[in-house]
Write an enzyme that holds these catalytic residues in place. Sequence first.
Site, PDB file in Angstrom:
ATOM      1  N   ASP A 294       4.809   1.998  -4.283  1.00 34.18           N
ATOM      2  CA  ASP A 294       3.560   2.206  -5.007  1.00 34.18           C
ATOM      3  C   ASP A 294       2.358   1.601  -4.280  1.00 34.18           C
ATOM      4  OD1 ASP A 294       2.258   2.753  -7.807  1.00 34.18           O
ATOM      5  OD2 ASP A 294       1.712   0.683  -7.332  1.00 34.18           O
ATOM      6  N   GLU A 364       3.608   6.155  -1.539  1.00 36.40           N
ATOM      7  CA  GLU A 364       2.413   6.654  -2.223  1.00 36.40           C
ATOM      8  C   GLU A 364       1.169   6.096  -1.538  1.00 36.40           C
ATOM      9  OE1 GLU A 364       0.550   4.698  -5.250  1.00 36.40           O
ATOM     10  OE2 GLU A 364      -0.054   6.447  -6.393  1.00 36.40           O
TER      11      GLU A 364
END
Length: 672
Positions: A294, A364
Amino acid sequence: MELGSRNPAFEEDEGKNPAIQVTKFDSEEKCDSVKLDPDEEYSQIKPYAGMPKEVLLLYSSQARYKVPREILFWLTVACTLTLVALTITVIALSPPCLSWWQMSPVYQIYPRSFKDTNGDGVGDLKGILEQLDHFQYLNIKAIWISPFYRSPMKDFGYDVEDFRDIDPLFGTMQDFEELLAEMHKRDLKLIMDFIPNHTSDKHRWFNLSRSGDPHYSDYYIWVDCNASNPKPNNWVSIFGNSSWTYDEVRRQCYYHQFLKEQPDLNFRNPNVRKELSDLIHFWLGKGVDGLRMDAVKHIFEAQHLRDEPQVDPNKPPEEINTEFDLHHDYTTTQVGLHDLLREWRAVMDIYSREPGRYRFMVIESYDYQEVEKTMMYYSTPLVKEGDFPFNFYLLYLPQNTSGLWVKALVDLWMSNMPKGQWANWVVGNHDRARIASSAGSAYAPTINMMLLTLPGTVTTYYGEEIGMQNINITQDEVQDPAGRYNVSLSRDPQRSPMQWSNELNAGFNLQSNLTWLPLHPDYKTVNVETQKTDESSILAQYRYLNNLRQFELPLHRGWFCYIYTDASVFSYLRELDGLNKAFLVVLNFAKEAAVTDLSSIKELPSQLNVLMSTLQVNNGKNMPKSQVKTEAGEGLLIQFSSNIKFNHNHQDQCYVSEKACYLGALGILYKC
Ligand code: GLC
């Protein structure tokens, strides 16, 4: 001394047959001490079990035994060598098998919204367990579940209080273990979110850090600042306003790229690095199959703390408060980031050694115009990093639905991706609008057709398979902190409950009338159960295309070649050298019907037959290649047969991740 035991059967013959004079021998005697009359025939003695060595040698030296024996011996040697050579050739010539994350879409579950089993209006792990049949029905093998760690839920799980625990809202560690075991039993892989950039301000580390515990004092980024104007520089948070917050306890400012309740960890502290890699061991040790990394571009920031340059130098500094006001030269993609990711990859590799247990890493990073930064997350032939970074560029598709625009977006990835790497496609997620709303529901089936026929892995955000739409949210209904000040920035619209059926709460919560976000009113018709009974539904099409992709070599291993593009139509083909069967895809992204002339493409047969259309009435239709007709928003998949390969003459318009050819005679693939 007599060697061995005597054979009574042979004793009988001893001395009787003049042809044999067996000499009893001691250990020094050699076998050639057997005296034989070479001219004599030994027809009375037949070979028998337990025959002494001397007689055995007598027989074995006869031509009728010796020649076949030698022939057999050399045949065995030749066969063994041939087999070894063949094995080496096959290994050397075989292209690597595709891994599980290349063979299936990656399906994203937002756990709050998937399925609620305890009636509190929020989805849970037991709910996911209950719905696993859905993935078998769709032939989906890889599932990414957004965070379910213990969290105060300020950012709905992306603010983690304890990385080693499950939030009670979602269930218990036992629920997680049961879910993982059941998924593995069904050959499904589980990908978890790994959130390294920050923790929750309720995390134990932060509490110890703010209270000055010497071990934890540098776990976060603290600087001296002025309590009345706590802005050591102009850096802003992704959620708006300054990314610094003054802490009353420590009397310093801490840095947060996201909410003030999400303080950034300090990765220049080796203890922090160790904590995070221990977490990877913890979850992979439990059997988790992959990690979605993330917000990694935010992991490091410059230590000099200089102001970032303004996008508009004339804007008054006090008005700088959004992410897009600054060039993030000092707060994103800093030196050291890739080393850290490679360290984590190495940890993941420790768990990847058994066959079929490859641990997948997806990154990401929203790099907007700087696609080359995104590409740096791919592994290189020498250094392993991500399996792929998410390709967020198709999120721009709704800006301009036209053939040329869609091709430009697809090509942005294909032409920048390092050679030999694996593409992927994202059209929606929990942070971005649903594609069926932003591009229009008329285009949703065609977009699915494109995603499932392009090379690479498609990610499917829950509900995309049934064409779910965004919900409308009023300022009063906003749950998402990003929409707290400006409802248009809220991510709630794309997070509404999954539509399973036309029952109570769309089947999301059958126990009570609670749903944490409102349902989309279209759930009576747009739901899994209803669409399962309709052959022409977007769900049926998704299922058909996904199966086709997994079974047809050209679609998962073959060349991808641009064929034709104009303002309306984006068209490409998928073919594999050595295989006659190939696929042509013609997608109409315009608002009106189009007739496309493909007669100049000599590799195509003159008559084309539609294997599948997103408009069911056109399935099976025949059309000349000079007049390929598509309705507005229609997608056509055409299967054809051809010996001439388009890629041979148009290398510059074609891509393949790993070149492979098909050998029809053996039904195998080989490197070519
Ligand atoms: C990622 C997540 C997003 C979250 C943010 C902060 O971008 O996708 O939902 O708010 O990280 O953790």
